[in-house]
Design a protein around this motif. Structure first.
Motif, PDB file in Angstrom:
ATOM      1  N   PRO A   1      -8.531 -39.154   1.273  1.00 24.58           N
ATOM      2  CA  PRO A   1      -8.458 -40.606   1.093  1.00 24.58           C
ATOM      3  C   PRO A   1      -9.615 -41.187   0.277  1.00 24.58           C
ATOM      4  CG  PRO A   1      -9.090 -40.056   3.345  1.00 24.58           C
ATOM      5  CD  PRO A   1      -8.662 -38.782   2.702  1.00 24.58           C
ATOM      6  N   PHE A   2     -10.667 -40.412   0.068  1.00 21.57           N
ATOM      7  CA  PHE A   2     -11.735 -40.833  -0.832  1.00 21.57           C
ATOM      8  C   PHE A   2     -11.732 -40.005  -2.119  1.00 21.57           C
ATOM      9  CE2 PHE A   2     -13.767 -42.139   3.290  1.00 21.57           C
ATOM     10  CZ  PHE A   2     -13.777 -43.496   3.037  1.00 21.57           C
ATOM     11  N   ALA A   3     -11.827 -38.683  -1.995  1.00 20.62           N
ATOM     12  CA  ALA A   3     -12.120 -37.820  -3.147  1.00 20.62           C
ATOM     13  C   ALA A   3     -10.962 -37.652  -4.114  1.00 20.62           C
ATOM     14  CB  ALA A   3     -12.585 -36.443  -2.666  1.00 20.62           C
ATOM     15  N   PHE A   4      -9.718 -37.875  -3.676  1.00 24.31           N
ATOM     16  CA  PHE A   4      -8.559 -37.804  -4.564  1.00 24.31           C
ATOM     17  C   PHE A   4      -7.722 -39.073  -4.436  1.00 24.31           C
ATOM     18  CE2 PHE A   4      -9.603 -33.369  -4.746  1.00 24.31           C
ATOM     19  CZ  PHE A   4      -9.159 -32.957  -5.991  1.00 24.31           C
ATOM     20  N   SER A   5      -8.401 -40.180  -4.277  1.00 25.46           N
ATOM     21  CA  SER A   5      -7.688 -41.444  -4.110  1.00 25.46           C
ATOM     22  C   SER A   5      -8.226 -42.463  -5.111  1.00 25.46           C
ATOM     23  CB  SER A   5      -7.805 -41.929  -2.658  1.00 25.46           C
ATOM     24  OG  SER A   5      -6.944 -43.018  -2.411  1.00 25.46           O
ATOM     25  N   VAL A   6      -8.430 -43.687  -4.678  1.00 25.83           N
ATOM     26  CA  VAL A   6      -8.704 -44.792  -5.600  1.00 25.83           C
ATOM     27  C   VAL A   6      -9.917 -44.530  -6.478  1.00 25.83           C
ATOM     28  CG1 VAL A   6      -9.316 -47.237  -5.729  1.00 25.83           C
ATOM     29  CG2 VAL A   6      -7.577 -46.466  -4.099  1.00 25.83           C
ATOM     30  N   ALA A   7     -11.011 -44.056  -5.894  1.00 29.05           N
ATOM     31  CA  ALA A   7     -12.240 -43.818  -6.658  1.00 29.05           C
ATOM     32  C   ALA A   7     -12.550 -42.335  -6.760  1.00 29.05           C
ATOM     33  CB  ALA A   7     -13.409 -44.553  -6.014  1.00 29.05           C
ATOM     34  N   GLY A   8     -11.529 -41.499  -6.635  1.00 28.61           N
ATOM     35  CA  GLY A   8     -11.721 -40.059  -6.624  1.00 28.61           C
ATOM     36  C   GLY A   8     -11.917 -39.444  -7.990  1.00 28.61           C
ATOM     37  N   GLY A   9     -11.769 -38.127  -8.036  1.00 27.55           N
ATOM     38  CA  GLY A   9     -12.088 -37.382  -9.239  1.00 27.55           C
ATOM     39  C   GLY A   9     -11.267 -37.753 -10.452  1.00 27.55           C
ATOM     40  N   ASP A  10      -9.975 -37.999 -10.281  1.00 27.26           N
ATOM     41  CA  ASP A  10      -9.142 -38.381 -11.422  1.00 27.26           C
ATOM     42  C   ASP A  10      -9.581 -39.718 -12.001  1.00 27.26           C
ATOM     43  OD1 ASP A  10      -7.527 -36.085 -11.359  1.00 27.26           O
ATOM     44  OD2 ASP A  10      -6.191 -36.971  -9.869  1.00 27.26           O
ATOM     45  N   THR A  11      -9.843 -40.673 -11.121  1.00 25.76           N
ATOM     46  CA  THR A  11     -10.313 -41.980 -11.576  1.00 25.76           C
ATOM     47  C   THR A  11     -11.664 -41.856 -12.267  1.00 25.76           C
ATOM     48  OG1 THR A  11      -9.088 -43.200  -9.882  1.00 25.76           O
ATOM     49  CG2 THR A  11     -11.041 -44.265 -10.789  1.00 25.76           C
ATOM     50  N   ALA A  12     -12.581 -41.114 -11.665  1.00 27.04           N
ATOM     51  CA  ALA A  12     -13.917 -40.955 -12.242  1.00 27.04           C
ATOM     52  C   ALA A  12     -13.848 -40.311 -13.620  1.00 27.04           C
ATOM     53  CB  ALA A  12     -14.796 -40.121 -11.310  1.00 27.04           C
TER      54      ALA A  12
END
Length: 495
Positions: free
Chosen positions: A128-139
């Motif tokens: 819910p953090f690392a592959f979500s809204v601000a996760g790696g894809d977003t970063a």
């Protein structure tokens, strides 16, 4: 708007905001984008207690796990800030005009990588953090200079909205344009944006069925766009007889821990352990699993899928239960489980096919007994052709040409090959590869590590362009100060 979140905006409005943001964001100096990523990481840290509490309530994951994952998310943002500030990711190449070039006169050529445009990110349920809204894809997409539209996962809606509000606000306050980060909800909005001409790439983490459907939509557009989908992996672990003889108890305890962590809801969970026939493993597995506490699954839908797949596996002829796990539903429909381990001979696995080979998402794993002398590389190629990870445990001093060939063959079928250790726990580092051959992912890219930025970049060359019309990284004065490779005139005479 002070924070660019858009759960209630029409699809066209969301796409328009992202397209408008792209024009400004792609021209933003690296130090500004890097500072914005660091600001996003800082605001997540400032609100850690609030965010972890929401995540714990919505997902059932343990507080320690969630705090560690939030730290990872912040590290990812700071790592990509470093990548942006360094500038090497632009891969700038300058060829000086050369009238005496060996193949004929060469023009002035200047190449760099450019952001592809607005990116649609389908958030995952299990991180819910690392592959979500601000996760790696977003970063990675933000680092590349691409605005991001996140399609929130329904498994943690309140967390998604709060993270989007905080991070979008931090990005704008740090100097990035409105529309740099937006959030949408609902399957219809996600599909409509995937097909919208303003969206130029998409990332997805989830099931193979849904990922294939979305990948097909991306490919069927009048203007197909790149689609990076992480679709699932069973991550086989191969163990030699010598390894088991030397440290069988330790290996089996590590196996149980890797399968059980976060209730087995990890994309790198070892779904299969391959051991030589005649190996004694029951007592060690049962003993290690006895101390694993009951854990809630992420949501009722995940629980439904887990219950269904476990029932299918247990219904296959030749499956032996090594350690039966528990499973119950509470009054809210949530599922609670303890780990289950079963065993099959290799020939039963071959015969059963998808009934056994398909992923079981949750605390469940299959121990496969292979005849001694089996060509394990051939087994992997036949039964496990595409995975995020493959692991090989050998005895001390085991080496030789056959094992070298086996290790090389394993690399054909996984993005990460482990010699010892366990695949759960993915290091966020420059050399990490989190992606593998189909069906693990839809492309050869990675969604973890600094190489993940490459998914959202494309090459552009300018030929014989006046200095005043060149982008900053390609000008002679190099105002962004990025690293560059130069091919000087006259060099080809020495080839």
């Amino acid at each position: 708007m002070t924070a660019t979140t858009a759960p209630d905006l029409a699809v066209d409005d969301v796409a328009r905001l992202a397209a408008e943001a792209f024009t400004a964001l792609s021209e933003t100096p690296p130090e500004v984008r890097a500072g914005a990523l660091r600001a996003a990481a800082a605001t997540l840290g400032d609100h850690a207690d609030e965010l972890v509490a929401i995540a714990q309530e919505e997902t059932g994951l343990a507080e320690a796990r969630l705090r560690g994952e939030l730290t990872r998310t912040r590290v990812q943002l700071r790592l990509f800030a470093h990548v942006v500030a360094d500038g090497a990711y632009l891969d700038v190449r300058l060829d000086e005009a050369d009238p005496d070039f060996v193949l004929g006169p060469r023009p002035d050529l200047r190449r760099s990588l450019w952001p592809v445009g607005p990116v649609l990110n389908f958030a995952a349920s299990n991180f819910p953090f690392a592959f979500s809204v601000a996760g790696g894809d977003t970063a990675a997409a933000l680092a590349a200079g691409c605005p991001v539209i996140v399609k929130a996962h329904p498994g943690h809606p309140r967390l998604s909205e709060r993270v989007a509000e905080l991070v979008a606000g931090a990005l704008v306050e740090a100097g990035l344009p409105e529309g740099t980060l937006q959030l949408v909800t609902g399957q219809d909005a996600g599909v409509a944006l995937l097909e919208h001409p303003a969206v130029r790439a998409a990332a997805f983490t989830g099931s193979q069925r849904v990922g294939q459907l979305l990948a097909a939509r991306a490919a069927a557009r009048p203007d197909p766009v790149p689609f990076f989908g992480e679709l699932g992996s069973v991550n086989p672990v191969l163990v030699s007889a010598a390894a088991l003889e030397e440290r069988g108890g330790e290996l089996l305890a590590g196996y149980v821990a890797s399968v059980s962590g976060s209730a087995g809801q990890l994309c790198t969970k070892p779904g299969f352990l391959l051991v030589p026939e005649g190996t004694a493993y029951d007592d060690a597995v049962v003993a290690a699993a006895a101390d694993v506490a009951e854990h809630r699954l992420l949501n009722p839908s995940i629980a439904d899928g887990y219950e269904r797949r476990v029932s299918e596996v247990l219904g296959v002829d030749g499956v032996r239960v090594v350690r039966p796990g528990g499973f119950r539903r509470d009054t809210d429909g949530q599922g609670w489980a303890t780990p289950t381990f079963v065993s099959v001979p290799l020939d039963v696995l071959r015969t059963a096919g998808p009934a056994l080979l398909d992923e079981v998402f949750g605390p469940f794993s299959v121990i496969v007994e292979y005849p001694r002398g089996t060509d394990l590389a051939a087994v992997v190629g036949e039964l496990f052709p595409g995975n995020l990870t493959l692991t090989l445990h050998l005895g001390a001093g085991e080496t030789g040409a056959d094992l070298q060939a086996l290790v090389a063959r394993l690399g054909e079928h996984a993005g990460r090959v482990l010699l010892g250790g366990w695949p759960t726990g993915v290091a966020v580092t420059p050399a990490m590869q989190h992606g593998g051959p189909w069906p693990a992912t839809t492309t050869d890219g990675t969604s973890v590590g600094t190489a993940a930025i490459a998914r959202f970049l494309r090459g552009v060359t300018f030929q014989d362009a006046p200095q005043a019309l060149l982008p900053p990284p390609l000008r002679d004065d190099n105002p962004w100060g990025v690293p560059r490779t130069v091919s000087p005139r006259g060099a080809s005479a020495q080839w």
